[in-house]
Design an enzyme around this catalytic site. Structure first.
Site, short mmCIF file in Angstrom:
data_model
loop_
_atom_site.label_atom_id
_atom_site.label_comp_id
_atom_site.label_asym_id
_atom_site.label_seq_id
_atom_site.Cartn_x
_atom_site.Cartn_y
_atom_site.Cartn_z
N ARG A 134 19.03 1.27 -2.30
CA ARG A 134 17.94 1.02 -3.22
C ARG A 134 18.39 -0.02 -4.26
O ARG A 134 19.54 -0.01 -4.69
CB ARG A 134 17.60 2.34 -3.91
CG ARG A 134 16.48 2.29 -4.91
CD ARG A 134 15.17 2.08 -4.25
NE ARG A 134 14.05 2.50 -5.10
CZ ARG A 134 12.79 2.18 -4.84
NH1 ARG A 134 12.50 1.42 -3.79
NH2 ARG A 134 11.83 2.62 -5.61
N THR A 410 6.35 -2.31 2.03
CA THR A 410 7.47 -1.59 2.57
C THR A 410 7.33 -1.60 4.07
O THR A 410 6.24 -1.84 4.58
CB THR A 410 7.41 -0.15 2.01
OG1 THR A 410 7.31 -0.23 0.61
CG2 THR A 410 8.57 0.68 2.42
N THR A 428 12.07 -2.03 1.57
CA THR A 428 10.93 -2.53 0.80
C THR A 428 11.31 -3.61 -0.20
O THR A 428 12.46 -3.69 -0.64
CB THR A 428 10.27 -1.36 0.02
OG1 THR A 428 9.07 -1.80 -0.58
CG2 THR A 428 11.17 -0.79 -1.04
N ASN A 430 8.74 -3.65 -2.43
CA ASN A 430 7.66 -2.99 -3.15
C ASN A 430 6.29 -3.52 -2.74
O ASN A 430 5.73 -3.06 -1.77
CB ASN A 430 7.86 -3.04 -4.67
CG ASN A 430 7.12 -1.91 -5.37
OD1 ASN A 430 6.78 -0.93 -4.73
ND2 ASN A 430 6.85 -2.05 -6.64
N ASP A 452 8.70 0.67 -9.99
CA ASP A 452 8.85 2.06 -9.54
C ASP A 452 9.52 2.94 -10.60
O ASP A 452 9.57 4.16 -10.45
CB ASP A 452 9.65 2.13 -8.23
CG ASP A 452 8.75 1.95 -7.01
OD1 ASP A 452 7.52 1.96 -7.18
OD2 ASP A 452 9.27 1.80 -5.89
N SER A 481 12.09 6.33 -5.63
CA SER A 481 11.30 5.87 -4.48
C SER A 481 10.58 7.04 -3.84
O SER A 481 10.93 8.21 -4.06
CB SER A 481 12.25 5.24 -3.46
OG SER A 481 11.56 4.94 -2.28
N GLY A 502 3.81 2.67 2.33
CA GLY A 502 2.56 3.21 1.79
C GLY A 502 2.66 3.69 0.35
O GLY A 502 1.81 4.47 -0.10
N GLY A 503 3.71 3.27 -0.37
CA GLY A 503 3.82 3.68 -1.77
C GLY A 503 3.79 5.19 -1.90
O GLY A 503 4.50 5.89 -1.18
O1 DON Z 1 10.00 2.90 -2.99
C1 DON Z 1 8.82 3.15 -3.05
O2 DON Z 1 8.39 4.27 -3.04
C2 DON Z 1 7.83 2.01 -3.13
N1 DON Z 1 8.46 0.85 -3.69
C3 DON Z 1 7.28 1.74 -1.77
C4 DON Z 1 6.28 0.63 -1.75
C5 DON Z 1 5.43 0.63 -0.54
O3 DON Z 1 5.52 1.46 0.31
C6 DON Z 1 4.42 -0.44 -0.49
N2 DON Z 1 3.81 -0.45 0.79
N3 DON Z 1 2.77 -0.31 1.16
#
Ligand code: DON
Length: 601
Positions: A134, A410, A428, A430, A452, A481, A502-503
């Site tokens: 990370r 990501t 990712t 982000n 984040d 994350s 997918g955040g």
């Molecule tokens: O690490 C995380 O949880 C976020 N930075 C992930 C971002 C993400 O999945 C964006 N995609 N759709």
């Protein structure tokens, strides 16, 4: 219990179904009537109808099958690069690293060397481990760096521009994994990426579409405009994308390893880029960056063993806690997509995300109570708060009390090799294309991962996630994350390799694919294709995928007390593999919401 890996044989299962039973009665009646000749014709006819009329559970295509190895990623060229490495005798780690570097070339939305990620590994001998690469906050970062003088959160600073970038971790992490668990030299595993960057590749409709949706922002950064636009115009389908600067950067990594990125020319280029816009990443930040090998978090679900990513990701802990809560209900009996099943999931999600906001952060800075959060006892305690007759408002839910507390974009890829080594990676920068800024001369996008962090208690980030002290900005700290690369083991063999971008929805997407396979007995393609829901405690909204569920289910959920919202452009792109040990087959599926590919051999 049926082995979900075998569900692919569904055409034969109807022989035992209710419909087949009635067909058999009809046949018998015909025979008894003694119209022998006619009966033979009707036998054939009726049995055919019986088979044809069997409901196939979804409209999914068959998963991709392979005997020796499988790679599933968000881009076909990258999946093929991984399979080439497997065919040349590389193991799953070699292939995963090759895929990671190839995605940095062919999938600039999220594939990266300018970001970070997590790798979960299970070697065929049963050893499990994870690599945390990370991004980290630069040494000059500080708690209030995204607040104005009145203390208001400034999301444009944490999401756009140079302050949004954390110190990249991908190169360090992938090379660490290769050195320790791979079998090939970096010269070999980086070759597909270098070739793709140097010679270029033909851009797909989806890639040019995604590039052109960021066109306006790209035009504001000359270094980005130079590579990711056609002299200021949007690319069109079929255009080639040649990335000479990136090829040179990858070449330096090939030659000098980690130093080819964190020191020397690449590092100089990153620092020079930072200076253009008030960025704070220094040569020391880069030189000091190290990935960390950490034990995975482990849980069980209905006899399956869950191996997932621990902090600095919240993903594994949240996934295991969700599964522990839901294990207390008969999810299979509730059925896929029913309001009953959805509401149970949503209640468990709210409880889990409330804990996430309170307890999760970088374990090197904050004492995350991992063991308590993943224990069955704690889940049983939290489960008691669920009222199955109605939705509990988020305002009435808070984090649990856990002892020991004081002290877009990501991408995911899954790899299994012929020996049974399994690798699950989520990585990712982000947002889509990170902060939209290409490091001039080095050819890659910088991340905007600083968003984040929890910039201020209660202030939500781009995914609407909130947090507190555990995830506050601190120098050299990793931002929390949701990434959840996961490997599920059954009878001491890898069974399911899964993950998604997918955040905030990452955790709930991985959860639903697992429930779809284990409880709803779907094959991997069906499990990934199936519509999804999401709740993250705050906002108190139950999201469901556009046109995913019948109107009466949605109405039932509203009656149950949910504020529901249809979400189009669902973020998850799950990429999974199921291993059927008995048959000696691997089944792979790439999420149809994206344009990835499962490639096997
Ligand atoms: O690490 C995380 O949880 C976020 N930075 C992930 C971002 C993400 O999945 C964006 N995609 N759709």
């Amino acid at each position: 219990m049926n082995d979900p890996a075998l569900i692919d044989d569904r055409f034969f299962k109807p022989m035992f179904s209710v419909e087949a039973f009635f067909c058999s009665l009809l046949l018998l009646k015909n025979l008894m009537n003694n119209f022998l000749k006619k009966s033979i014709a009707s036998i054939i006819l009726i049995w055919s109808i019986c088979f044809i009329a069997q409901p196939i559970s979804t409209a999914s295509k068959d998963p991709v099958r392979a005997k020796h190895g499988m790679v599933v990623s968000a881009d076909e060229l990258a999946s093929k690069a991984g399979v080439e490495i497997l065919k040349k005798g590389g193991n799953a780690v070699d292939a995963a690293v090759a895929v990671g570097f190839a995605l940095a070339v062919t999938y600039p939305q999220a594939g990266n060397i300018g970001g970070g990620g997590y790798m979960v590994i299970r070697m065929a001998d049963g050893k499990t481990t994870t690599i945390d690469y990370r991004e980290k906050a630069p040494a000059a970062a500080h708690r209030d760096m995204f607040l104005d003088e009145k203390g208001n959160f400034l999301p444009e600073k944490s999401q756009k521009g140079y302050l949004a970038s954390g110190v990249p971790g991908s190169v360090a992490g992938m090379l660490y994994a290769l050195d320790k668990y791979g079998t090939m030299k970096r010269q070999q595993v980086l070759t597909p990426a270098v070739t793709l960057a140097k010679k270029g590749f033909v851009m797909s409709y989806r890639l040019v579409n995604e590039l052109s949706s960021s066109l306006n922002s790209f035009l504001t950064h000359p270094s980005t405009k130079k590579i990711f636009t056609k002299k200021g115009e949007a690319y069109t389908e079929g255009d080639p994308l040649v990335q000479k600067d990136l090829a040179a950067t990858l070449g330096r990594i090939q030659r000098y390893g980690k130093d080819g990125f964190y020191k020397g020319k690449t590092a100089d280029l990153i620092v020079a880029e930072m200076k253009k816009g008030g960025g704070i990443i220094t040569p020391e930040d880069l030189a000091k960056y190290q990935s960390v090998e950490r034990p995975p978090v482990r849980g069980t679900y209905r006899g399956y063993e869950i191996i997932s990513m621990g902090p600095s990701s919240s993903g594994g802990i949240a996934l295991i806690h969700l599964l522990n809560i839901l294990e207390g209900y008969d999810i299979a009996a509730g059925g896929f997509g029913s309001s009953k099943t959805i509401s149970l999931m949503a209640e468990a999600m709210k409880l889990t995300y409330a804990d996430r906001a309170e307890y999760l952060g970088d374990p090197d800075f904050y004492p995350v109570p991992i063991e308590q959060l993943i224990s069955k006892e704690y889940a049983a305690q939290r489960r008691k708060l669920i009222d199955v007759t109605k939705a509990t408002p988020s305002s009435a839910i808070s984090h649990g009390s856990v002892a020991n507390h004081e002290s877009m974009q990501t991408t995911h890829y899954s790899v299994v090799d012929r020996w049974g080594n399994a690798v699950s990676v989520t990585t990712t920068i982000n947002d889509y294309f990170g902060n939209d800024i290409v490091v001039d001369g080095a050819g890659f996008f910088l991340n905007n991962e600083m968003d984040d962090f929890s910039a201020k208690p209660g202030a939500s980030n781009m995914f609407g996630l909130v947090g507190g002290e555990a995830n506050s900005v601190q120098p050299n700290k990793r931002m929390l994350s949701a990434m959840t690369p996961t490997i599920i083991v059954k009878d001491n063999q890898p069974f399911l390799v899964i993950g998604t971008p997918g955040g905030s929805t990452i955790i709930t997407t991985v959860l639903q694919v697992i429930l779809n396979v284990i409880d709803h007995k779907m094959n991997i393609e069906e499990a990934i294709d199936a519509p999804r829901v999401h709740h993250q405690w705050l906002p108190d909204t139950l999201y469901y995928e556009k046109r995913g569920f019948p109107q009466d289910v949605v109405e039932n959920l509203i009656k149950h007390g949910y504020a529901v919202r249809e979400r189009s452009g669902y973020r998850g792109l799950a990429e999974g593999i199921i291993v059927d040990k008995k048959k000696g087959l691997l089944y792979g599926a790439a999420d149809p919401r994206g344009y990835g590919a499962a490639v096997g051999y």
